[in-house]
Scaffold this active site. Structure first.
Site, PDB file in Angstrom:
ATOM      1  N   ASP A  18       0.811  -1.211   0.000  1.00 58.18           N
ATOM      2  CA  ASP A  18       0.000   0.000   0.000  1.00 58.18           C
ATOM      3  C   ASP A  18       0.847   1.263   0.000  1.00 58.18           C
ATOM      4  O   ASP A  18       0.384   2.333   0.398  1.00 58.18           O
ATOM      5  CB  ASP A  18      -0.945   0.015   1.198  1.00 58.18           C
ATOM      6  CG  ASP A  18      -0.222  -0.189   2.525  1.00 58.18           C
ATOM      7  OD1 ASP A  18       1.006  -0.354   2.507  1.00 58.18           O
ATOM      8  OD2 ASP A  18      -0.897  -0.186   3.567  1.00 58.18           O
ATOM      9  N   LYS A  40       4.375   3.202  17.164  1.00 53.95           N
ATOM     10  CA  LYS A  40       3.518   4.345  17.458  1.00 53.95           C
ATOM     11  C   LYS A  40       3.859   5.010  18.797  1.00 53.95           C
ATOM     12  O   LYS A  40       3.060   5.020  19.740  1.00 53.95           O
ATOM     13  CB  LYS A  40       2.048   3.916  17.429  1.00 53.95           C
ATOM     14  CG  LYS A  40       1.624   3.388  16.065  1.00 53.95           C
ATOM     15  CD  LYS A  40       0.166   2.990  16.006  1.00 53.95           C
ATOM     16  CE  LYS A  40      -0.193   2.489  14.615  1.00 53.95           C
ATOM     17  NZ  LYS A  40      -1.611   2.059  14.518  1.00 53.95           N
ATOM     18  N   ASP A  98       2.258   6.410   2.134  1.00 60.19           N
ATOM     19  CA  ASP A  98       1.384   5.312   2.518  1.00 60.19           C
ATOM     20  C   ASP A  98      -0.029   5.682   2.081  1.00 60.19           C
ATOM     21  O   ASP A  98      -0.630   6.608   2.623  1.00 60.19           O
ATOM     22  CB  ASP A  98       1.461   5.115   4.038  1.00 60.19           C
ATOM     23  CG  ASP A  98       0.393   4.168   4.563  1.00 60.19           C
ATOM     24  OD1 ASP A  98      -0.256   3.487   3.753  1.00 60.19           O
ATOM     25  OD2 ASP A  98       0.203   4.115   5.788  1.00 60.19           O
TER      26      ASP A  98
END
Length: 350
Positions: free
Chosen positions: A106, A157, A217
């Protein structure tokens, strides 16, 4: 050299664009994202590709077949249920007995894969990870590395106060086949959270490759629009399209009325018809078999394949997906339209 594409994701954040197709098949300048990435690999001599599928695998297989029409040899491995990045790689183990590339399918990037492979060999690494620098890494997997270019910490993250590195995992890897032995089989596994940290614990070498100047992305409609904006402005380099040389690119000879006006940059697919008095552009993509009716106005919009705009329709900053028909005299702005949304008179702002 072989490559593995992980194309099994649900594309949840990209809905409704992925309601009918897997995310790697959304068109970028008229061709599926996955095809764009395959074209980049071919430039580096890679002809054998394995696709790890899960969501709507038939869409991918029907388009690419065995790869012969694209100058490739393509094999498919379909997951019965999602296995995560590591599980999907493990599930394709039978096809890899030498150094190979792995891609999250992706993304768009300008990575020089030949150079990345040479770097991997020089570093004598078990895995090499391409990284890219971002301003805010808190939504990604951050990699910390030493002065010799080897990773020593992975953090998924991180909170803003935890950010040490602004280099994130770009979703492109070089693997040695011996790494596959370290991945558990038969269950979901994350390479980022499980495999890579475990390799570091075992003293294996994970090199960090920073040769990535463009990276995106395509995970949301906003990022999807950004990819096309980058294409029109020349930041995203596509092999056959250069808007600096030609303001209007067409995949075949379109039927364009003599009184229609095209304001580049415009990208046209195959068998496109643009009728009298229509004004198309700037920053417009019209996919295969697109039909633009009389006196239509289209600007800053992405039309997929088999889209029909009836006479007098006006679109600005819209995405219209495969097989949609926009009624005549409609005036649409900042919207996503699918055939189902048109039937129920619903649209989403973009």
């Amino acid at each position: 050299m072989k490559a593995l594409f992980l194309v099994g994701g649900l594309g949840t954040r990209l809905r409704p664009l992925t309601d009918r197709m897997p995310k790697p098949m959304v068109p970028v300048m008229g061709k599926p994202l996955l095809e764009r990435n395959m074209e980049a690999l071919k430039l580096h001599g890679i002809r054998e590709i394995v696709l790890s599928t899960c969501y709507r695998p038939e869409v991918i297989e029907q388009y690419f077949g065995n790869g012969s029409d694209f100058g490739l040899k393509i094999r498919y491995v379909c997951e019965e249920s999602p296995l995560g990045t590591g599980g999907a790689i493990k599930n394709c183990e039978q096809y890899f007995d030498d150094t190979f590339l792995v891609f999250n399918a992706d993304i768009l990037s300008n990575i020089n894969y030949s150079e990345m492979l040479r770097y991997h060999k020089r570093k004598k690494a078990d895995v090499t990870i391409a990284v890219t620098q971002v301003e805010n890494p808190s939504a990604y997997g951050v990699i910390e590395y030493d002065e010799d270019g080897y990773a020593y910490l992975f953090k998924e993250k991180p909170a803003p106060h935890e950010v040490v590195s602004h280099f994130i995992n770009a979703g492109v890897y070089v693997f040695e086949p011996s790494v596959l032995w370290k991945i558990a089989s038969g269950r979901p596994v994350s390479v980022e959270r499980e495999v890579f940290p475990k390799l570091l614990e075992q003293g294996r070498k994970i090199a960090v490759y920073k040769g990535c100047n463009y990276w995106l992305d395509i995970g949301t409609p906003e990022k999807y629009i950004q990819a096309h904006r980058d294409g029109f402005e020349g930041r995203l380099h596509l092999p056959e399209i250069n808007f600096h040389e030609r303001a209007v690119y067409s995949a075949s000879d379109p039927h364009i009325s003599g009184t229609a006006v095209l304001r580049g940059p415009v990208c046209l697919g195959r068998n496109v018809r643009i009728e009298a008095g229509a004004a198309v552009g700037p920053n417009v993509v019209i996919g295969d078999n697109g039909q633009i009716g009389k006196k239509c106005k289209v600007a800053n919009s992405i039309l997929w394949n088999n889209v029909v705009l009836e006479d007098g329709a006006e679109l600005s900053e819209c995405i219209v997906t495969d097989g949609s028909t926009v009624e005549g005299a409609s005036k649409l702005k900042h919207s996503i339209y699918t055939p189902d949304m048109i039937k129920s008179a619903k649209h989403l702002a973009v």
